[in-house]
Design a protein around this motif. Structure first.
Motif, PDB file in Angstrom:
ATOM      1  N   SER A 119       0.579  -1.296   0.025  1.00 40.24           N
ATOM      2  CA  SER A 119       0.025  -0.026   0.020  1.00 40.24           C
ATOM      3  C   SER A 119       0.638   1.286   0.067  1.00 40.24           C
ATOM      4  O   SER A 119       0.425   2.370   0.130  1.00 40.24           O
ATOM      5  N   GLY A 120       2.213   1.169   0.012  1.00 38.76           N
ATOM      6  CA  GLY A 120       3.011   2.337  -0.137  1.00 38.76           C
ATOM      7  C   GLY A 120       3.246   2.877   1.248  1.00 38.76           C
ATOM      8  O   GLY A 120       2.587   2.349   2.240  1.00 38.76           O
ATOM      9  N   GLY A 121       4.224   3.773   1.275  1.00 35.65           N
ATOM     10  CA  GLY A 121       4.421   4.396   2.598  1.00 35.65           C
ATOM     11  C   GLY A 121       5.022   3.606   3.716  1.00 35.65           C
ATOM     12  O   GLY A 121       5.841   3.043   3.411  1.00 35.65           O
ATOM     13  N   GLY A 122       4.226   3.484   4.686  1.00 36.29           N
ATOM     14  CA  GLY A 122       4.979   2.950   5.841  1.00 36.29           C
ATOM     15  C   GLY A 122       5.219   3.931   7.114  1.00 36.29           C
ATOM     16  O   GLY A 122       5.103   5.161   6.980  1.00 36.29           O
ATOM     17  N   PHE A 123       4.801   3.469   8.432  1.00 36.99           N
ATOM     18  CA  PHE A 123       4.685   4.287   9.418  1.00 36.99           C
ATOM     19  C   PHE A 123       5.649   3.997  10.616  1.00 36.99           C
ATOM     20  O   PHE A 123       5.857   2.621  10.779  1.00 36.99           O
ATOM     21  N   VAL A 137      -4.044  13.902  12.207  1.00 40.75           N
ATOM     22  CA  VAL A 137      -2.941  12.991  12.678  1.00 40.75           C
ATOM     23  C   VAL A 137      -2.169  12.690  11.717  1.00 40.75           C
ATOM     24  O   VAL A 137      -1.065  12.340  11.753  1.00 40.75           O
ATOM     25  N   ASN A 138      -3.103  11.881  10.695  1.00 45.03           N
ATOM     26  CA  ASN A 138      -2.277  11.106   9.739  1.00 45.03           C
ATOM     27  C   ASN A 138      -1.600  11.774   8.558  1.00 45.03           C
ATOM     28  O   ASN A 138      -1.084  11.134   7.648  1.00 45.03           O
ATOM     29  N   ARG A 139      -1.724  13.039   8.660  1.00 45.49           N
ATOM     30  CA  ARG A 139      -1.160  13.820   7.549  1.00 45.49           C
ATOM     31  C   ARG A 139       0.444  13.869   7.947  1.00 45.49           C
ATOM     32  O   ARG A 139       0.746  14.343   8.880  1.00 45.49           O
ATOM     33  N   ALA A 140       1.298  13.450   6.910  1.00 38.90           N
ATOM     34  CA  ALA A 140       2.434  13.730   7.184  1.00 38.90           C
ATOM     35  C   ALA A 140       3.020  15.354   7.376  1.00 38.90           C
ATOM     36  O   ALA A 140       2.560  16.210   6.666  1.00 38.90           O
ATOM     37  N   GLY A 141       3.705  15.178   8.449  1.00 45.38           N
ATOM     38  CA  GLY A 141       4.203  16.680   8.700  1.00 45.38           C
ATOM     39  C   GLY A 141       3.094  17.669   9.561  1.00 45.38           C
ATOM     40  O   GLY A 141       3.368  18.926  10.032  1.00 45.38           O
ATOM     41  N   ILE A 183       3.355   8.843  11.846  1.00 49.37           N
ATOM     42  CA  ILE A 183       2.206   8.109  12.778  1.00 49.37           C
ATOM     43  C   ILE A 183       0.933   8.113  11.821  1.00 49.37           C
ATOM     44  O   ILE A 183       0.645   8.917  11.112  1.00 49.37           O
ATOM     45  N   TRP A 184       0.214   7.276  12.322  1.00 46.82           N
ATOM     46  CA  TRP A 184      -1.159   6.767  11.847  1.00 46.82           C
ATOM     47  C   TRP A 184      -1.983   6.348  12.876  1.00 46.82           C
ATOM     48  O   TRP A 184      -1.733   5.456  13.880  1.00 46.82           O
TER      49      TRP A 184
END
Length: 396
Positions: free
Chosen positions: A164-168, A204-208, A256-257
């Motif tokens: 699914s791409g990305g990673g946390f 919260v889940n938005r990078a930065g 974070i997610w």
């Protein structure tokens, strides 16, 4: 227009902004992303850390679900018996013998050192024990949380970004709380609704993004990030430890997610209003950093946003104030509409949605009671421990 009408218009304006401008907090679609491809390489080693203090009543419903995890890699469960007096540690060992599954270690950290809350002291010890095996991830989960067999596998897959791409660096799921009694139906969905309003999951889940939060019952944390963020040492005095943890990870540059769980459930019962009252009030004033001005602003805000609309409707009908009645009804309708998705998530009747103002009044009273208990020196009391001046989520 009357004062009541203008106030109702103000409440409606706030609700229209909350509807479209506050991260769509009311939606319930933030779930673990579906995995569309098999993971590459070996599955990483995971240590599951369970802080437990006097949890013998719920352990038979939760611990077997952890031991039964269908995880393709290596994993172990470390239950940290935090000074229990009800045989929690002994029961955990008996459950391990009875059900088998993942290896279980039961350890005890001793009394908390000064400046530490009990749970974080237990987590610290569990992390220290786990590091001997060099795990790639730590799953921090409460003793009242039951997991479906694929829970750990899906958490790790989402953290790695497999398919699914990305990673946390941290993946957290808000466990579905128990909703059985009348008071649970009235109060529990609103707890999740208010939490999402404070910390919109999309933000919260938005990078930065600056918004950071987690749900402490189910947190998968990359061990390397735990070291970099110095957790739990850097948040050792936090009562609202999940939000503190998320802030620490974000400050350390982690991604974070946070989302709602579909197959992770809390088995702890809160059958009466008193049980729910204690759950909320023990940390509500800590969330406001023990600031009387923040307390006043919170109470005023709850009154304006949640209580003014139904009051305006009553005033409009009984006093012939059409403007107040229509503005209040519109605000109440928007409020009700935003609450429906959370009620649907909890499989509750939509008839509970118009009662949200009453529940908000209860939460306002719980928050005030939390402040009263603080100034009486009782602070955040939990399982026989009292923290007279706990931290909410330290910024340092």
């Amino acid at each position: 227009m009357s004062v009541v009408a203008w106030t109702a218009v103000g409440s409606l304006t706030v609700w229209l902004w909350l509807l479209v401008g506050h991260g769509f907090f009311w939606r319930t679609d933030q779930r673990l992303p579906p995995r569309t491809a098999p993971p590459a390489g070996r599955w990483p080693y995971v240590a599951v850390i369970v802080p437990a203090r006097d949890e013998a009543a719920v352990l038979p419903m939760s611990l077997p679900s952890l031991l039964a995890q269908d995880y393709p890699g290596e994993a172990e469960v470390i239950l940290v018996d935090d000074g229990s007096s009800d045989g929690t540690g002994k029961l955990a060992r008996e459950l391990s013998v009875k059900y088998g599954g993942l290896p279980l270690a039961v350890v005890s950290p001793g009394d908390p050192a000064p400046g530490w809350t009990g749970k974080l002291w237990a987590v610290r010890y569990g992390v220290e024990v786990a590091r001997a095996g060099s795990p790639a991830y730590l799953l921090l989960t409460d003793a009242d949380i039951a997991h479906e067999p694929d829970s750990l596998r899906e958490l790790v897959a989402s953290a790695r970004g497999d398919g699914s791409g990305g990673g946390f660096d941290m993946v957290s799921q808000m466990a579905r709380l128990r909703v059985t009694s009348t008071w649970e139906r009235l109060v529990v969905p609103a707890f999740v609704y208010f939490f999402a309003q404070l910390y919109p999951f999309r933000w919260v889940n938005r990078a930065g993004a600056r918004t950071a939060a987690a749900a402490g019952g189910c947190v998968l944390l990359r061990t390397e990030m735990a070291l970099r963020a110095r957790v739990p040492e850097s948040i050792r005095g936090a009562v609202i430890d999940d939000v503190a943890l998320a802030r620490a990870v974000r400050r350390a540059g982690g991604r974070i997610w946070l989302g709602l769980a579909e197959r992770v459930d809390s088995v702890r019962p809160y059958p009466g209003l008193g049980d729910l009252w204690r759950m909320v009030s023990r940390s509500a004033y800590a969330q406001l950093r023990h600031n009387p001005l923040l307390l006043l602003g919170t109470v005023v805000g709850l009154v304006l946003v949640y209580l003014v609309p139904p009051y305006a409707v009553v005033a409009g009908v009984s006093g012939g104030d059409a403007a107040a009645g229509w503005a209040g009804l519109a605000a109440w309708a928007v409020m009700t509409g935003t609450y429906l998705p959370v009620l649907g998530y909890y499989r509750q009747t939509a008839a509970l949605a118009p009662l949200l103002p009453f529940t908000a009044l209860l939460y306002a009273l719980m928050t005030v009671d939390s402040a009263v208990q603080h100034y009486r020196g009782r602070g955040a009391a939990w399982k026989g421990r009292t923290y007279s001046r706990p931290e909410a989520a330290p910024d340092r």
